[in-house]
Write a protein that holds these residues in place. Structure first.
Motif, PDB file in Angstrom:
ATOM      1  N   ASP A 228       0.812  -1.223   0.000  1.00  0.00           N
ATOM      2  CA  ASP A 228       0.000   0.000   0.000  1.00  0.00           C
ATOM      3  C   ASP A 228       0.839   1.264   0.000  1.00  0.00           C
ATOM      4  N   GLY A 229       1.914   1.241  -0.736  1.00  0.00           N
ATOM      5  CA  GLY A 229       2.681   2.470  -0.858  1.00  0.00           C
ATOM      6  C   GLY A 229       3.663   2.742   0.252  1.00  0.00           C
ATOM      7  N   SER A 230       3.823   1.819   1.200  1.00  0.00           N
ATOM      8  CA  SER A 230       4.845   2.061   2.222  1.00  0.00           C
ATOM      9  C   SER A 230       5.477   0.743   2.623  1.00  0.00           C
ATOM     10  N   PHE A 231       6.632   0.872   3.271  1.00  0.00           N
ATOM     11  CA  PHE A 231       7.306  -0.330   3.718  1.00  0.00           C
ATOM     12  C   PHE A 231       6.730  -0.770   5.051  1.00  0.00           C
ATOM     13  N   GLN A 232       6.512  -2.061   5.174  1.00  0.00           N
ATOM     14  CA  GLN A 232       6.062  -2.580   6.458  1.00  0.00           C
ATOM     15  C   GLN A 232       6.944  -3.734   6.872  1.00  0.00           C
ATOM     16  N   LEU A 233       7.017  -3.947   8.179  1.00  0.00           N
ATOM     17  CA  LEU A 233       7.772  -5.082   8.685  1.00  0.00           C
ATOM     18  C   LEU A 233       6.888  -6.319   8.637  1.00  0.00           C
ATOM     19  N   THR A 234       7.504  -7.400   8.256  1.00  0.00           N
ATOM     20  CA  THR A 234       6.755  -8.640   8.271  1.00  0.00           C
ATOM     21  C   THR A 234       7.737  -9.768   8.539  1.00  0.00           C
ATOM     22  N   LEU A 235       7.223 -10.914   8.969  1.00  0.00           N
ATOM     23  CA  LEU A 235       8.116 -12.028   9.231  1.00  0.00           C
ATOM     24  C   LEU A 235       8.608 -12.603   7.907  1.00  0.00           C
ATOM     25  N   ALA A 236       9.810 -13.133   7.938  1.00  0.00           N
ATOM     26  CA  ALA A 236      10.440 -13.606   6.698  1.00  0.00           C
ATOM     27  C   ALA A 236       9.805 -14.907   6.221  1.00  0.00           C
ATOM     28  N   LEU A 237      10.230 -15.339   5.075  1.00  0.00           N
ATOM     29  CA  LEU A 237       9.841 -16.607   4.433  1.00  0.00           C
ATOM     30  C   LEU A 237       8.512 -16.536   3.692  1.00  0.00           C
ATOM     31  N   GLY A 238       7.882 -15.404   3.648  1.00  0.00           N
ATOM     32  CA  GLY A 238       6.772 -15.265   2.723  1.00  0.00           C
ATOM     33  C   GLY A 238       5.412 -15.704   3.223  1.00  0.00           C
ATOM     34  N   ASP A 239       4.444 -15.539   2.306  1.00  0.00           N
ATOM     35  CA  ASP A 239       3.056 -15.785   2.694  1.00  0.00           C
ATOM     36  C   ASP A 239       2.747 -17.249   2.879  1.00  0.00           C
ATOM     37  N   SER A 240       3.321 -18.112   2.045  1.00  0.00           N
ATOM     38  CA  SER A 240       2.973 -19.533   2.149  1.00  0.00           C
ATOM     39  C   SER A 240       3.447 -20.105   3.480  1.00  0.00           C
ATOM     40  N   TRP A 241       4.552 -19.594   3.991  1.00  0.00           N
ATOM     41  CA  TRP A 241       5.048 -20.094   5.277  1.00  0.00           C
ATOM     42  C   TRP A 241       4.133 -19.669   6.417  1.00  0.00           C
ATOM     43  N   SER A 242       3.522 -18.510   6.266  1.00  0.00           N
ATOM     44  CA  SER A 242       2.741 -17.998   7.395  1.00  0.00           C
ATOM     45  C   SER A 242       1.563 -18.897   7.723  1.00  0.00           C
ATOM     46  N   HIS A 243       1.234 -19.818   6.838  1.00  0.00           N
ATOM     47  CA  HIS A 243       0.144 -20.744   7.159  1.00  0.00           C
ATOM     48  C   HIS A 243       0.621 -21.960   7.926  1.00  0.00           C
ATOM     49  N   ALA A 244       1.940 -22.124   8.003  1.00  0.00           N
ATOM     50  CA  ALA A 244       2.463 -23.403   8.493  1.00  0.00           C
ATOM     51  C   ALA A 244       2.394 -23.557  10.006  1.00  0.00           C
ATOM     52  N   CYS A 245       2.335 -22.445  10.739  1.00  0.00           N
ATOM     53  CA  CYS A 245       2.399 -22.566  12.192  1.00  0.00           C
ATOM     54  C   CYS A 245       1.030 -22.414  12.824  1.00  0.00           C
ATOM     55  N   THR A 246       0.896 -22.990  14.023  1.00  0.00           N
ATOM     56  CA  THR A 246      -0.366 -22.880  14.741  1.00  0.00           C
ATOM     57  C   THR A 246      -0.527 -21.461  15.269  1.00  0.00           C
ATOM     58  N   ASN A 247       0.477 -21.024  16.023  1.00  0.00           N
ATOM     59  CA  ASN A 247       0.400 -19.697  16.629  1.00  0.00           C
ATOM     60  C   ASN A 247       1.546 -18.834  16.140  1.00  0.00           C
ATOM     61  N   ARG A 248       1.302 -17.547  16.119  1.00  0.00           N
ATOM     62  CA  ARG A 248       2.332 -16.647  15.643  1.00  0.00           C
ATOM     63  C   ARG A 248       2.443 -15.468  16.583  1.00  0.00           C
ATOM     64  N   ILE A 249       3.644 -15.251  17.116  1.00  0.00           N
ATOM     65  CA  ILE A 249       3.857 -14.160  18.058  1.00  0.00           C
ATOM     66  C   ILE A 249       4.917 -13.240  17.492  1.00  0.00           C
ATOM     67  N   ILE A 250       4.665 -11.946  17.558  1.00  0.00           N
ATOM     68  CA  ILE A 250       5.653 -10.986  17.073  1.00  0.00           C
ATOM     69  C   ILE A 250       6.175 -10.186  18.257  1.00  0.00           C
ATOM     70  N   LEU A 251       7.505 -10.131  18.379  1.00  0.00           N
ATOM     71  CA  LEU A 251       8.108  -9.328  19.435  1.00  0.00           C
ATOM     72  C   LEU A 251       8.501  -7.987  18.821  1.00  0.00           C
ATOM     73  N   TYR A 252       8.147  -6.903  19.479  1.00  0.00           N
ATOM     74  CA  TYR A 252       8.452  -5.602  18.883  1.00  0.00           C
ATOM     75  C   TYR A 252       8.694  -4.563  19.962  1.00  0.00           C
ATOM     76  N   TRP A 253       9.244  -3.437  19.516  1.00  0.00           N
ATOM     77  CA  TRP A 253       9.460  -2.328  20.420  1.00  0.00           C
ATOM     78  C   TRP A 253       8.239  -1.440  20.425  1.00  0.00           C
ATOM     79  N   ASN A 254       7.732  -1.119  21.594  1.00  0.00           N
ATOM     80  CA  ASN A 254       6.648  -0.155  21.702  1.00  0.00           C
ATOM     81  C   ASN A 254       7.202   0.993  22.523  1.00  0.00           C
ATOM     82  N   GLY A 255       7.664   2.032  21.838  1.00  0.00           N
ATOM     83  CA  GLY A 255       8.365   3.087  22.555  1.00  0.00           C
ATOM     84  C   GLY A 255       9.644   2.509  23.112  1.00  0.00           C
TER      85      GLY A 255
END
Lengths: 295, 311
Positions: A228-255
């Motif tokens: 959508d016109g901007s760069f976003q962070l996403t987990l590596a290995l692409g869309d097909s991989w994102s279906h492979a896991c049961t749960n997905r947790i993202i660790l990030y900085w909030n402030g």
């Protein structure tokens, strides 16, 4: 064996004798409620996870470098060993290191922190609840089975070999792969093959999780995606991989704080929880925790 | 491990012959193919393929070790190079670790090169003085190495060593300085490092060489950085030596603030706040950052230069 149990139970409840190995949702519920999760060390994080990292599931944890993925991986490999008498699983850990980020001195430090907290929380008991030899850093270290993987072939071989390894070591309760991504990001020209290999790996790991009643934790890296016109962070290995896991947790900085966000889960709500990386390991956030933010 | 030959794995000879007849010679060849492809290619049934793959995997898989045995190994080799900065050594649990890649990051002028010079000296010192008594390779891509400064540091920090006869020459003689002029030469030097008995490698300011490649596509830039990086990492682990690399910091522009989709669009005010913080990015981006084990960040705090650690 699970098939015959299912048959016996279903014939008792009067049905489903035709479906070999099937379980009713009610039986699964009792099983799920009995299954102890693995604590992360941080209460708030445990709460949004429904108690901790679940067994019989594949959980993917991703984040930018320095956020604490390896720290969390090591913490889980330690916490899985907390004896049953102290509310843990008393199991062993397999740690598959593809990046060389496992520092054994840090593991030792985290183990010391874990044991110290156990004693502190169970202070009211006059005696130790288990044989004192068990609550020693060296015995915790001896229960972490470490594989150092240097190429994607070795990664495939290790996952294949785990089938035999897990038969021989029935007390393993967690497999941590740190990281699942490293050898698959560079020089992998054939993307179709990459998708296939990763898919095969994740389904094998899922099978191990179910069969041996263990938790599989896959640490992933991040990449930027143009959306959508901007760069976003996403987990590596692409869309097909994102279906492979049961749960997905993202660790990030909030402030200035580290947070964990449940990005995808069939049973948990999307929620965020703060956590801290201390000298003892992963813990709750206290009032002041300084950090320098690096990308 | 991936290049292990199937012929030497102890498979039943009929099966081993079929593999070699179809030109599947190494573990890598066999494990890259899915089960059905192998079945079709070798014209054998599924059970045979499964047992063969299990056997190949078992042999190609690196041996399992317990964390306890890793700890015991560490105790034997010493495991780290003390920096002589008490607070830093305490935080690092000893010093710069062997077998891992340590990165020094900070803005220019803060003292990274000085720190590298000191480390080079510390490694060259005889073990009776707390050093590694060994050889150091200093990869200087920005021509920042000045031997007069090195000797000066040596004289003021270790006067008893440096003022005795011939010792300055001996110590300085243990530090090999390389000045690769291009990326190719740098990569060549890395390979040469495999054959030299080393105790420490310092790569000063890698960014310089990669800057010339900046105009190429981003994909290429990532690849060109990644090869020497992973090589350095393997070298560190294989030879069990400390490898220190320095990195440049560039300040982040507003449009580069990248977030996850669930973080939503940050409004202007929060963007401004973030900018005011030390929003430093190490150059060379994320893939590089993932491969480094320990990062030491040099920051200026109210006029004093203090290193902070991000592990």
């Amino acid at each position: 064996m699970s098939a015959s149990i299912a048959m016996a139970e279903s014939s008792r409840s009067g049905g489903h004798a035709l479906l070999d190995g099937a379980q009713t949702a009610w039986d699964m519920l009792s099983e799920e409620q009995m299954q102890k999760p693995i604590t992360t060390g941080c209460e708030e994080l445990d709460t949004i996870l429904g108690g901790g990292i679940q067994c019989k599931a594949v959980t993917e944890i991703g984040g930018i470098p320095g956020i604490g993925k390896t720290q969390l991986g090591i913490q889980l490999a330690v916490n899985v060993q907390i004896p049953v008498q102290y509310g843990g699983l008393g199991g062993k850990a397999v740690y598959i290191d593809t990046e060389g980020s496992f520092m054994v001195e840090r593991a030792h430090q985290i183990i010391e922190g874990c044991i110290a907290d156990l004693f502190e929380n169970f202070e009211h008991r006059k005696q130790s609840l288990v044989c004192p030899d068990i609550l020693q850093p060296n015995s915790f270290l001896a229960n972490i089975f470490y594989f150092r993987i240097c190429s994607y072939t070795e990664q495939i071989a290790a996952v294949n070999y785990l089938e035999k390894f897990l038969e021989e070591h029935q007390d393993v309760n967690i497999i941590v792969v740190d990281s699942i991504t490293f050898h698959f990001r560079r020089d992998f020209d054939d993307l179709a093959m990459r998708t296939r290999v990763l898919g095969g790996m994740s389904s094998k790991l899922m099978r191990f999780a179910k069969k041996h009643n263990l938790a599989v934790v896959l640490l992933n890296q991040v990449t930027t995606k143009f959306v959508d016109g901007s760069f976003q962070l996403t987990l590596a290995l692409g869309d097909s991989w994102s279906h492979a896991c049961t749960n997905r947790i993202i660790l990030y900085w909030n402030g200035n704080e580290r947070h964990a966000y449940i990005d995808k889960s069939p049973s948990l709500r999307s929620a965020s929880a703060p956590f801290q990386v201390t000298s003892k390991g992963i813990r709750n956030v206290t009032s002041n925790c300084k950090r320098v933010r690096m990308m | 491990m991936s290049n292990k030959l199937i012929s030497q794995m102890g498979l039943p000879s009929s099966l081993a012959n079929v593999f070699s007849a179809r030109n599947i010679l190494t573990a890598k060849d066999a494990l890259s193919l899915p089960e059905f492809d192998l079945m079709a290619l070798l014209d054998v049934d599924r059970d045979q393929v499964r047992t063969a793959v299990a056997r190949i995997s078992e042999i190609a898989c690196p041996p399992c070790r317990t964390a306890l045995s890793l700890m015991e190994d560490r105790a034997l080799t010493g495991g780290y190079l003390p920096t002589r900065l008490l607070g830093l050594d305490r935080a690092l649990r000893g010093g710069i670790p062997f077998g891992a890649l340590t990165e020094l990051v900070g803005p220019s002028g803060i003292g990274k090169t000085q720190f590298c010079l000191k480390l080079a000296l510390l490694a060259a010192l005889p073990s009776s003085y707390g050093g590694l008594n060994g050889r150091v390779i200093y990869m200087d891509t920005e021509s920042k190495f000045h031997s007069t400064r090195l000797i000066e540091i040596g004289r003021s920090s270790f006067p008893h060593i440096f003022n005795s006869e011939g010792m300055a020459q001996e110590m300085a003689g243990r530090i090999i300085v390389l000045r690769p002029a291009s990326l190719d030469e740098l990569t060549e030097r890395y390979v040469q490092m495999l054959f030299v008995l080393l105790n420490l490698a310092i790569v000063n300011f890698m960014y310089g060489l990669h800057r010339e490649n900046e105009r190429s596509t981003t994909g290429q830039k990532q690849h060109s950085c990644h090869l020497p990086l992973s090589f350095l990492k393997s070298l560190a682990e294989f030879s069990q030596i400390p490898i220190v690399v320095t990195n440049q910091v560039r300040s982040q522009n507003n449009y580069e603030v990248v977030h996850y989709p669930f973080q939503g669009n940050t409004d202007r005010t929060s963007c401004m706040l973030e900018k005011l913080e030390s929003h430093l990015i190490a150059s060379l981006g994320i893939q590089w950052a993932h491969a480094v084990t320990i990062r030491l960040i040099f920051e200026a705090h109210s006029g004093q230069y203090t290193p902070q650690i991000l592990v």
